[in-house]
Design a protein around this motif. Sequence first.
Motif, PDB file in Angstrom:
ATOM      1  N   LEU A 156      -0.638 -12.974  -9.536  1.00  0.00           N
ATOM      2  CA  LEU A 156       0.679 -12.374  -9.735  1.00  0.00           C
ATOM      3  C   LEU A 156       1.792 -13.334  -9.363  1.00  0.00           C
ATOM      4  CD1 LEU A 156      -1.126  -9.797  -9.753  1.00  0.00           C
ATOM      5  CD2 LEU A 156       0.743  -8.618  -8.636  1.00  0.00           C
ATOM      6  N   GLY A 157       2.905 -13.189 -10.079  1.00  0.00           N
ATOM      7  CA  GLY A 157       4.098 -13.947  -9.755  1.00  0.00           C
ATOM      8  C   GLY A 157       5.338 -13.112  -9.972  1.00  0.00           C
ATOM      9  N   ALA A 158       6.484 -13.688  -9.655  1.00  0.00           N
ATOM     10  CA  ALA A 158       7.748 -12.965  -9.752  1.00  0.00           C
ATOM     11  C   ALA A 158       8.088 -12.577 -11.181  1.00  0.00           C
ATOM     12  CB  ALA A 158       8.870 -13.810  -9.155  1.00  0.00           C
ATOM     13  N   GLN A 159       7.482 -13.242 -12.147  1.00  0.00           N
ATOM     14  CA  GLN A 159       7.772 -12.956 -13.542  1.00  0.00           C
ATOM     15  C   GLN A 159       6.981 -11.766 -14.081  1.00  0.00           C
ATOM     16  OE1 GLN A 159       5.842 -15.343 -12.429  1.00  0.00           O
ATOM     17  NE2 GLN A 159       3.933 -15.264 -13.587  1.00  0.00           N
ATOM     18  N   ASP A 160       6.063 -11.242 -13.290  1.00  0.00           N
ATOM     19  CA  ASP A 160       5.137 -10.236 -13.787  1.00  0.00           C
ATOM     20  C   ASP A 160       5.633  -8.816 -13.591  1.00  0.00           C
ATOM     21  OD1 ASP A 160       3.033 -11.847 -14.805  1.00  0.00           O
ATOM     22  OD2 ASP A 160       2.376 -12.270 -12.763  1.00  0.00           O
ATOM     23  N   ARG A 161       5.361  -8.002 -14.618  1.00  0.00           N
ATOM     24  CA  ARG A 161       5.564  -6.564 -14.546  1.00  0.00           C
ATOM     25  C   ARG A 161       4.184  -5.957 -14.266  1.00  0.00           C
ATOM     26  NH1 ARG A 161       9.370  -4.589 -19.094  1.00  0.00           N
ATOM     27  NH2 ARG A 161       7.763  -5.563 -20.359  1.00  0.00           N
ATOM     28  N   VAL A 162       4.050  -5.298 -13.117  1.00  0.00           N
ATOM     29  CA  VAL A 162       2.742  -4.875 -12.605  1.00  0.00           C
ATOM     30  C   VAL A 162       2.671  -3.358 -12.535  1.00  0.00           C
ATOM     31  CG1 VAL A 162       1.170  -4.996 -10.619  1.00  0.00           C
ATOM     32  CG2 VAL A 162       2.561  -6.990 -11.245  1.00  0.00           C
ATOM     33  N   LEU A 163       1.515  -2.818 -12.920  1.00  0.00           N
ATOM     34  CA  LEU A 163       1.226  -1.401 -12.750  1.00  0.00           C
ATOM     35  C   LEU A 163       0.055  -1.264 -11.792  1.00  0.00           C
ATOM     36  CD1 LEU A 163       1.609   1.620 -13.608  1.00  0.00           C
ATOM     37  CD2 LEU A 163      -0.154   1.193 -15.349  1.00  0.00           C
ATOM     38  N   GLY A 171      -4.534   0.983  -2.872  1.00  0.00           N
ATOM     39  CA  GLY A 171      -3.433   0.810  -3.807  1.00  0.00           C
ATOM     40  C   GLY A 171      -2.158   0.409  -3.094  1.00  0.00           C
ATOM     41  N   MET A 172      -1.922   1.016  -1.930  1.00  0.00           N
ATOM     42  CA  MET A 172      -0.733   0.652  -1.148  1.00  0.00           C
ATOM     43  C   MET A 172      -0.777  -0.804  -0.719  1.00  0.00           C
ATOM     44  SD  MET A 172      -0.105   4.009   1.231  1.00  0.00           S
ATOM     45  CE  MET A 172       0.240   5.621   0.494  1.00  0.00           C
ATOM     46  N   SER A 173      -1.954  -1.284  -0.346  1.00  0.00           N
ATOM     47  CA  SER A 173      -2.052  -2.684   0.050  1.00  0.00           C
ATOM     48  C   SER A 173      -1.764  -3.599  -1.133  1.00  0.00           C
ATOM     49  CB  SER A 173      -3.436  -2.986   0.650  1.00  0.00           C
ATOM     50  OG  SER A 173      -4.466  -2.885  -0.316  1.00  0.00           O
ATOM     51  N   ALA A 174      -2.199  -3.202  -2.328  1.00  0.00           N
ATOM     52  CA  ALA A 174      -1.891  -4.000  -3.519  1.00  0.00           C
ATOM     53  C   ALA A 174      -0.390  -4.011  -3.787  1.00  0.00           C
ATOM     54  CB  ALA A 174      -2.648  -3.452  -4.724  1.00  0.00           C
ATOM     55  N   ILE A 175       0.267  -2.868  -3.595  1.00  0.00           N
ATOM     56  CA  ILE A 175       1.727  -2.805  -3.779  1.00  0.00           C
ATOM     57  C   ILE A 175       2.420  -3.770  -2.825  1.00  0.00           C
ATOM     58  CG2 ILE A 175       3.767  -1.323  -3.541  1.00  0.00           C
ATOM     59  CD1 ILE A 175       1.839   1.060  -4.212  1.00  0.00           C
ATOM     60  N   ILE A 176       2.020  -3.744  -1.556  1.00  0.00           N
ATOM     61  CA  ILE A 176       2.653  -4.587  -0.540  1.00  0.00           C
ATOM     62  C   ILE A 176       2.586  -6.061  -0.926  1.00  0.00           C
ATOM     63  CG2 ILE A 176       2.397  -5.444   1.827  1.00  0.00           C
ATOM     64  CD1 ILE A 176       1.505  -2.539   2.555  1.00  0.00           C
ATOM     65  N   PHE A 177       1.412  -6.520  -1.376  1.00  0.00           N
ATOM     66  CA  PHE A 177       1.246  -7.948  -1.628  1.00  0.00           C
ATOM     67  C   PHE A 177       1.747  -8.350  -3.014  1.00  0.00           C
ATOM     68  CE2 PHE A 177      -1.414  -7.016   1.962  1.00  0.00           C
ATOM     69  CZ  PHE A 177      -1.004  -8.017   2.829  1.00  0.00           C
ATOM     70  N   ALA A 178       1.802  -7.402  -3.950  1.00  0.00           N
ATOM     71  CA  ALA A 178       2.461  -7.679  -5.221  1.00  0.00           C
ATOM     72  C   ALA A 178       3.964  -7.864  -5.004  1.00  0.00           C
ATOM     73  CB  ALA A 178       2.194  -6.555  -6.217  1.00  0.00           C
ATOM     74  N   LYS A 179       4.551  -7.005  -4.171  1.00  0.00           N
ATOM     75  CA  LYS A 179       5.977  -7.133  -3.864  1.00  0.00           C
ATOM     76  C   LYS A 179       6.252  -8.408  -3.071  1.00  0.00           C
ATOM     77  CE  LYS A 179       8.884  -5.205  -4.772  1.00  0.00           C
ATOM     78  NZ  LYS A 179       9.730  -5.409  -5.987  1.00  0.00           N
ATOM     79  N   ALA A 180       5.325  -8.801  -2.207  1.00  0.00           N
ATOM     80  CA  ALA A 180       5.512 -10.040  -1.441  1.00  0.00           C
ATOM     81  C   ALA A 180       5.590 -11.259  -2.351  1.00  0.00           C
ATOM     82  CB  ALA A 180       4.374 -10.213  -0.438  1.00  0.00           C
TER      83      ALA A 180
END
Length: 336
Positions: A156-163, A171-180
């Motif tokens: 993942l990078g800042a350019q990505d739109r993630v679901l 899932g919450m842990s994935a949200i945290i590190f996607a946002k990071a």
Amino acid sequence: MKALVCDEPGRLSLVSRPEPVRKDGEVLVRIRHVGICGTDFHIFAGKHPFLEYPRVMGHELSGTVEEAPAGSRLKAGEPVYVVPYLSCGACQACRKGLTNACCNIRVLGVHCDGGMADYVSVPEQNVVPTGGIPLEDAAMIEFLAIGAHGVKRGNLGAQDRVLVTGSGPIGMSAIIFAKARGAHVTVMDTREDRLAFAVERLGADEILMADEGAESEADRRTGGEFYDVVIDATGNAVPMQRGFHFLNHGARYVLLSVVRQDITFADPEFHKREVTLLASRNAQPDDFAEVVRQIEAGRVPTRALNTHRGRLEDAVELFSQWSRPETGVIKAILEV
């Protein structure tokens, strides 16, 4: 020592048993906190496919060093967390550095007795100093590392739109590190309370109700382009298969979930989009280190995630309570 044993599905016992004897190359850890995982609830419910009863559960562990080998980097009394994946170090996966996917892996609390006890003895490489992180927070490092590993797998990078589909703890842990990583994150679930938490406490950008209109709503919001990365954390085969409907051309689909059933998808749609399908299993040492960095940077709301607390002595009663959805548990932690 005291230990909490799952004798059979639905039955726990707090028992007294001998302390483990530290072997050469192992560290004896005095357990202080144990995080309760979905895996533990599955064991309690009799739904885990790789387990034999009776079993001492517990793989989200923090504590202090009780005894270490001579010349060890670890000292008695030092606060540590435990990496619960016991890899062989010799198989073809380990030789590639994929210790998380070791061919002979044993996971504490699943394939062998875990840490819902006063002490556990594990190889020295599985014991890591916590630094300045409180021991109660350190008991959450392992489940957070699962999400960090999945995010890394998805590149993942800042350019990505993630679901992210599924807003339980993983899932919450994935949200945290996607946002990071600066990604724009949408979370899809059926539970409004979990979706609200994802936005208010984890920084998710949007929510999407997992109802029959989810695909058309996602189509509308993204101008028909859908998502660069989809991360499934539902633990259910039906939404795992549905996740293929939300992928754009060139997308990556990361499966944090694992189920016993076959997963199927439309091959023509998969091919014309040149989608990359990625399994994500456990976590690697750099994922644990990333969790520590983000906790130290204040980007992980540990107090909000740790919704329930109790003592190991009361766990027989507490486990039945915490396993009910209406209890509202995100992460429960036992103090030993």
